[in-house]
Write a protein that holds these residues in place. Structure first.
Motif, short mmCIF file in Angstrom:
data_model
loop_
_atom_site.label_atom_id
_atom_site.label_comp_id
_atom_site.label_asym_id
_atom_site.label_seq_id
_atom_site.Cartn_x
_atom_site.Cartn_y
_atom_site.Cartn_z
N PHE A 71 -45.56 24.72 9.29
CA PHE A 71 -44.63 23.93 10.09
C PHE A 71 -44.17 22.65 9.40
O PHE A 71 -43.93 21.63 10.04
CB PHE A 71 -45.25 23.60 11.46
N ALA A 90 -42.02 22.55 16.31
CA ALA A 90 -41.69 23.97 16.16
C ALA A 90 -42.09 24.74 17.41
O ALA A 90 -42.68 24.19 18.35
CB ALA A 90 -42.42 24.56 14.94
N GLN A 129 -37.90 28.82 4.28
CA GLN A 129 -37.33 27.49 4.41
C GLN A 129 -35.82 27.55 4.19
O GLN A 129 -35.33 28.35 3.42
CB GLN A 129 -37.97 26.52 3.41
N ASP A 132 -34.79 28.53 8.64
CA ASP A 132 -35.39 28.29 9.95
C ASP A 132 -34.59 27.28 10.77
O ASP A 132 -34.93 27.00 11.92
CB ASP A 132 -36.85 27.83 9.81
N ASN A 135 -36.63 24.44 11.99
CA ASN A 135 -37.67 25.01 12.86
C ASN A 135 -37.16 25.39 14.24
O ASN A 135 -37.95 25.57 15.17
CB ASN A 135 -38.87 24.06 12.98
#
Length: 212
Positions: A71, A90, A129, A132, A135
């Motif tokens: 995270f 997240a 990465q 996302d 997140n």
């Protein structure tokens, strides 16, 4: 079909995270455990059937992990933000068919990892990465046997809604739809990316936790 498994509150230390939760939600999370090899440990708060809040922080008792902590806890900008106070960072969605979802999404699903804590066992797939969307796109989890929420006492705090804000709201909606989550997260366009969890305390007071 996927659904919300838990929301994740990042903290510099578990003590700071627990104090933040108690201040805002009126109840203290209980001890979780250690993620061996991942450099983190956690505390948990039951939010009713099938859902919980996880407080996660770097574990000073573990050596530096070989890979970045989960995270984005090692991200310099997040570390600076957590110096000020803990915050929502997240969320995680649960699916009983993780292999099928990963096969369908391909590289967009991310690398699958097997994890355990005590007699709890699960697998997770974290989006790569930069895919996302700060997140807003969740990691996917499949529990082997019962999940963590089934062992937590009910705090009588309830998650009312989970919301996302992002400059490219359509892209967020599309990524969620690929994972069967289009009805789970409310998404709206905004200049800045932000995750917001709206909760109701046991005393009926409504509280919003956000990532920024």
């Amino acid at each position: 079909m996927a659904e919300i498994d838990h929301i994740v509150l990042g903290a510099r230390t578990l003590e700071e995270g627990a104090a933040f939760v108690e201040q805002h939600l009126g109840v203290k999370p209980r001890k979780g455990g250690v993620h061996e090899g991942f450099g983190t440990h956690n505390m948990l708060l039951g939010l009713g059937r099938g859902t919980y809040l996880e407080v996660i922080a770097p574990d000073p008792a573990q050596p530096e992990p070989a890979h970045p902590r989960l995270f984005d806890l090692d991200d310099p900008s997040l570390k600076v933000a957590l110096e000020a106070e803990p915050r929502l960072i997240a969320w995680v969605a649960r699916t009983p068919v993780l292999d099928a979802v990963v096969a369908r999404l391909g590289h967009r699903a991310g690398e699958m990892q097997a994890m355990s804590r005590g007699d709890l066992h699960w697998r997770m797939a974290f989006p790569p990465q930069r895919q996302d969307m700060n997140n807003l796109i969740p990691a996917l989890i499949e529990w082997k046997g019962e999940g963590a929420s089934s062992r937590l006492p009910d705090s009588h705090v309830r998650l009312l809604a989970l919301e996302a804000e992002h400059p490219d709201a359509d892209a967020v909606k599309s990524a969620l739809a690929e994972r069967g989550l289009e009805e789970v997260l409310r998404v709206r366009r905004s200049p800045h990316a932000r995750l917001v969890a709206r909760l109701k305390r046991a005393d009926g007071q409504e509280v919003a936790l956000s990532s920024g």
